[in-house]
Design an enzyme around this catalytic site. Sequence first.
Site, PDB file in Angstrom:
ATOM      1  N   HIS A  17       0.839  -1.211   0.000  1.00  0.00           N
ATOM      2  CA  HIS A  17       0.000   0.000   0.000  1.00  0.00           C
ATOM      3  C   HIS A  17       0.869   1.255   0.000  1.00  0.00           C
ATOM      4  O   HIS A  17       0.643   2.204  -0.748  1.00  0.00           O
ATOM      5  CB  HIS A  17      -0.863   0.064   1.276  1.00  0.00           C
ATOM      6  CG  HIS A  17      -1.937  -0.964   1.396  1.00  0.00           C
ATOM      7  ND1 HIS A  17      -2.112  -1.728   2.517  1.00  0.00           N
ATOM      8  CD2 HIS A  17      -2.916  -1.332   0.526  1.00  0.00           C
ATOM      9  CE1 HIS A  17      -3.160  -2.531   2.353  1.00  0.00           C
ATOM     10  NE2 HIS A  17      -3.653  -2.312   1.157  1.00  0.00           N
ATOM     11  N   LYS A  41     -15.363  -7.854   5.076  1.00  0.00           N
ATOM     12  CA  LYS A  41     -14.138  -8.238   5.786  1.00  0.00           C
ATOM     13  C   LYS A  41     -14.259  -7.992   7.290  1.00  0.00           C
ATOM     14  O   LYS A  41     -14.816  -6.973   7.711  1.00  0.00           O
ATOM     15  CB  LYS A  41     -12.955  -7.422   5.258  1.00  0.00           C
ATOM     16  CG  LYS A  41     -12.552  -7.783   3.841  1.00  0.00           C
ATOM     17  CD  LYS A  41     -11.343  -6.995   3.410  1.00  0.00           C
ATOM     18  CE  LYS A  41     -10.916  -7.347   1.988  1.00  0.00           C
ATOM     19  NZ  LYS A  41      -9.858  -6.472   1.504  1.00  0.00           N
ATOM     20  N   ARG A  90      -2.062  -6.102  -8.371  1.00  0.00           N
ATOM     21  CA  ARG A  90      -0.987  -7.060  -8.082  1.00  0.00           C
ATOM     22  C   ARG A  90      -0.866  -8.114  -9.171  1.00  0.00           C
ATOM     23  O   ARG A  90       0.224  -8.548  -9.524  1.00  0.00           O
ATOM     24  CB  ARG A  90      -1.252  -7.760  -6.742  1.00  0.00           C
ATOM     25  CG  ARG A  90      -1.087  -6.862  -5.557  1.00  0.00           C
ATOM     26  CD  ARG A  90      -1.660  -7.478  -4.314  1.00  0.00           C
ATOM     27  NE  ARG A  90      -3.114  -7.646  -4.456  1.00  0.00           N
ATOM     28  CZ  ARG A  90      -3.939  -7.908  -3.457  1.00  0.00           C
ATOM     29  NH1 ARG A  90      -3.467  -8.086  -2.245  1.00  0.00           N
ATOM     30  NH2 ARG A  90      -5.231  -8.015  -3.646  1.00  0.00           N
ATOM     31  N   SER A 127      -3.218  -7.465   3.166  1.00  0.00           N
ATOM     32  CA  SER A 127      -3.408  -7.307   4.613  1.00  0.00           C
ATOM     33  C   SER A 127      -3.919  -8.613   5.223  1.00  0.00           C
ATOM     34  O   SER A 127      -3.504  -9.004   6.314  1.00  0.00           O
ATOM     35  CB  SER A 127      -4.422  -6.199   4.902  1.00  0.00           C
ATOM     36  OG  SER A 127      -3.974  -4.976   4.390  1.00  0.00           O
TER      37      SER A 127
END
Length: 158
Positions: A17, A41, A90, A127
């Site tokens: 990040h 989440k 990514r 994360s």
Amino acid sequence: MRKAACPGSFDPITNGHLDIISRASRLFDEVVVAVLINKSKANLFTVEERIELIREVARDHSNVVVESSHGLLVDFCRARGIQAIVKGLRAVSDFDYELQMAQMNHSLAGVETLFMSTNPQYAFLSSSLVKEVATYGGDVSGLVPDVVLKQLRERLAR
Ligand code: PNS
């Protein structure tokens, strides 16, 4: 003034990040890191804790500010005169969902999304994985800033 938002859950912020935020800060006059609620989440850190960690690790970037939002990202952007959203990609697996969100955000409010290729060093990083590895005692140093590592260890030791 060219303003961009770097949105995410940031639970917690990773070096991946931070790399995107720092690169975006060289392209825009102001970068607003938007800590948003992702309802799908479960969180380890509160929004306030996440904001504090991001402010700490981004403090060398004078044009980066950190804020939270509980609503739609496009409303956040509209309210602050933000013209673009910057997201890191990514891998191809990120693309489908990111494209869908980008198109939705453009159709809702005309806000553009710019994709930045993640530094290959951090291509596997998320994360969620950091939290999982740290939960089982794995070494995540080098994947998150030191201050985050410390908070992560303290939180998981409880
Ligand atoms: O770090 P994440 O969890 O992958 O980030 C996803 C996030 C928070 C950027 C996304 O869920 C989001 O934009 N949430 C805000 C609510 C919203 O605008 N939803 C519609 C997206 S098209």
